[in-house]
Design a protein around this motif. Structure first.
Motif, mmCIF file in Angstrom:
data_model
loop_
_atom_site.group_PDB
_atom_site.id
_atom_site.type_symbol
_atom_site.label_atom_id
_atom_site.label_comp_id
_atom_site.label_asym_id
_atom_site.label_seq_id
_atom_site.Cartn_x
_atom_site.Cartn_y
_atom_site.Cartn_z
ATOM 1 N N GLY A 380 0.832 -1.193 0.000
ATOM 2 C CA GLY A 380 0.000 0.000 0.000
ATOM 3 C C GLY A 380 0.867 1.244 0.000
ATOM 4 O O GLY A 380 0.752 2.108 -0.861
ATOM 5 N N ILE A 381 1.778 1.337 0.979
ATOM 6 C CA ILE A 381 2.716 2.453 1.085
ATOM 7 C C ILE A 381 4.102 1.877 1.325
ATOM 8 O O ILE A 381 4.281 1.022 2.205
ATOM 9 N N ARG A 382 5.081 2.335 0.569
ATOM 10 C CA ARG A 382 6.459 1.861 0.750
ATOM 11 C C ARG A 382 7.429 3.043 0.692
ATOM 12 O O ARG A 382 7.357 3.880 -0.205
ATOM 13 N N PHE A 383 8.351 3.096 1.649
ATOM 14 C CA PHE A 383 9.448 4.059 1.627
ATOM 15 C C PHE A 383 10.749 3.334 1.938
ATOM 16 O O PHE A 383 10.774 2.374 2.717
ATOM 17 N N GLY A 384 11.857 3.806 1.338
ATOM 18 C CA GLY A 384 13.151 3.191 1.600
ATOM 19 C C GLY A 384 14.291 3.929 0.951
ATOM 20 O O GLY A 384 14.118 4.997 0.360
ATOM 21 N N GLN A 385 15.471 3.345 1.070
ATOM 22 C CA GLN A 385 16.693 3.823 0.401
ATOM 23 C C GLN A 385 16.952 5.292 0.730
ATOM 24 O O GLN A 385 16.872 6.168 -0.090
ATOM 25 N N GLN A 386 17.285 5.556 2.003
ATOM 26 C CA GLN A 386 17.560 6.879 2.531
ATOM 27 C C GLN A 386 16.355 7.818 2.396
ATOM 28 O O GLN A 386 16.470 8.966 1.990
#
Length: 544
Positions: A380-386
């Motif tokens: 649904g929601i994804r955040f990553g990589q700094q």
């Protein structure tokens, strides 16, 4: 900004116009971009003096343009319409039923209005664009058919017609209203050509971009953008460490509003790449790879009240140093890819608020994906990589494998040591609060998804994505992750801290961090409430 003349006056002017002949003219096709110039002294040539009121618009039919859809008239139409434009007066294209073939771009003059009355401009041959804007111009009620074609494979689009529908380049204060774009590489292109060249203060209202091609395979490579906004002064920055140097270019393309922008098919419905202060207010996006792409150090972006349906990659995609972004009050229905998301951000994303959105992975009519295969919903929601300084709050999320996924990297199975961002891992200062998460929607196989067992679904996951992460080489610690007051129901695992080496999910007993806190969350009908790789202090008692 309002149109300078009423539709009634336009229609009156059109009904009273005659299709006067254009005689004794010389047309010259220039080598640079096939632009046309026209000269002549024939006294029968219609001109500004034939219109008694100099405030009234000019009908291009009076200049000899013929809108019968015949490609053989393209050179003559260019000469006639450009002659009308060169008077500097406002222009009427004759209204519904008029379809003008063009051989080269038309060029507006400063302060001019072009009103189509639902007339069509289309490309009879390859060219850069159908219409070039100028400062303080208005383009209204016109259809732009770029007439590009697709190769047999469908990727990428073949530029056999106009590359862009309308191009606003290094200009200010323009309005595009109630227009349609189709078979383009870019329907609208809003750009600056060099650092310090400004393109700003534009309104795009009640327009629709229809890509014109429906392919069963990936749309991510077909290079069709409904609208593209951003500086083209330099190539993209490859490394997160280089983003700051490129951020100043985003100020050159700024203060753009999209009101009720609609896009169907293509790669991106709207690409906001290295621009600033852009608002997307309302609108509908359907059947494309990514509906809204916010990348390349763009900043000051608002996306609100948009409806996004059936994307095969991502609904709203943020990457490459974009920051100061608000994604609020949108509805995203259906995200096809296993490893993509309704809303996602990575590669140096910061200062982002995602709130009050409704995200539901259920598809309605369109399959999408490679060869129409059945695929499980992704995140649904994804955040990553700094990614840092992120707030995810008050969202309703239903039916994804991972409702909210926070990862130290994004592409752990494909990123290589040669990638400039290989070592730029980590996430920090992310708050996940007051979200309502529901699973259990895809327990049976159907025509557009494979079956998804409840045990394979997650509420909120914090994932250390690779064993190569090294703080000394540019990576971050995972820090400041606060997961608070969320409600999670009907999933396999409500909350988890895990390791995902090369996509093989497992719990790592050595993975312990006090930087991830779960607090005051409510769990209902989950197989596992909280899995924390043996770090029991991370998961206080959840309410049943």
């Amino acid at each position: 900004m309002q149109t300078k003349f009423s539709r009634r006056s336009i229609l009156v002017a059109g009904l009273g116009a005659s299709a006067g002949a254009v005689c004794g003219l010389r047309w010259q096709l220039a080598d640079n971009d096939r632009s046309l110039s026209v000269t002549g002294t024939d006294p029968t040539r219609p001109n500004a003096e034939l219109v008694s009121d100099s405030t009234e618009p000019i009908n291009v039919l009076d200049f000899g343009a013929i809108g019968d859809g015949d490609e053989q008239r393209s050179v003559a139409n260019n000469a006639a319409i450009q002659a009308a434009l060169d008077t500097g007066r406002d222009i009427f294209l004759g209204g519904t039923g008029q379809s003008f073939a063009l051989a080269a771009p038309l060029r507006l003059s400063t302060g001019q209005t072009l009103f189509g009355g639902n007339a069509t401009l289309f490309a009879a041959k390859r060219m850069s664009c159908l219409l070039l804007g100028a400062d303080n111009t208005t383009i209204e009620s016109t259809n732009f058919d770029c007439r590009n074609s697709a190769p047999a494979s469908g990727v990428p689009i073949e530029a056999t017609g106009a590359v862009y529908g309308v191009q606003l380049k290094n200009v200010i204060d323009c309005v595009i209203r109630n227009c349609t774009f189709t078979r383009y590489k870019r329907g609208i292109s809003i750009t600056s050509s060099a650092r310090g060249k400004v393109c700003k203060n534009h309104l795009i209202e009640d327009c629709i971009a229809i890509a014109g091609f429906s392919w069963p395979g990936h749309r991510s490579g077909n290079q069709q953008h409904g609208a593209y906004v951003g500086s083209e002064a330099r190539a993209e920055a490859r490394s997160i460490s280089d983003y700051a140097e490129f951020e100043r270019d985003a100020a050159d393309v700024r203060d753009i509003r999209f009101l009720n922008w609609r896009a169907i098919e293509g790669q991106y419905g709207l690409a906001l790449h290295r621009c600033s202060n852009v608002s997307v207010l309302g609108g509908v996006f359907r059947k494309m790879s990514r509906a809204i792409s916010i990348q390349h150090q763009s900043r000051g972006i608002l996306v609100t009240d948009a409806r996004i349906e059936n994307t095969d990659s991502a609904g709203i995609h943020m990457a490459q140093g974009a920051h100061k972004i608000t994604v609020k009050g949108n509805t995203v229905l259906g995200t096809m890819a296993n490893d993509n998301a309704a809303i996602q951000g990575y590669y140096g994303i910061r200062d982002v608020v995602v709130e009050d959105n409704i995200l539901n992975s259920r598809f309605e009519e369109w399959k999408g994906g490679i060869h129409n295969e059945k695929r499980a919903p992704g995140a649904g929601i994804r955040f990553g990589q700094q990614a840092e300084e992120i707030r995810i709050q008050n969202n309703e999320i239903s039916g994804y494998r991972w409702a909210i996924q926070l990862k130290t990297t994004i592409y752990e199975s494909v990123i290589r040591p040669s990638d400039p961002n290989y070592w730029n891992t980590g996430i920090r200062n992310i708050r996940v609060e007051n979200n309502s998460i529901t699973g259990g929607q895809f327990l049976e196989s159907n025509r557009s998804r494979r079956s998804l067992e409840k045990i394979d679904t997650f509420g909120v996951v914090v994932a250390i994505s690779g064993e190569w992460e090294d703080i000394e080489k540019g990576g971050w610690n995972v820090s400041g992750i606060d997961v608070k007051s969320n409600t999670v129901s009907d999933v396999g695992t409500a909350f988890a801290i895990s390791q995902v080496p090369m996509r093989s999910w497992k719990m790592n007993p050595k993975l312990r961090t006090r930087s991830v806190v779960f607090q005051d969350n409510q769990v209902e009908r989950a197989i596992e409430k909280c899995i924390t790789a043996g770090a029991s202090h991370l998961c206080p008692q959840h309410r049943k």
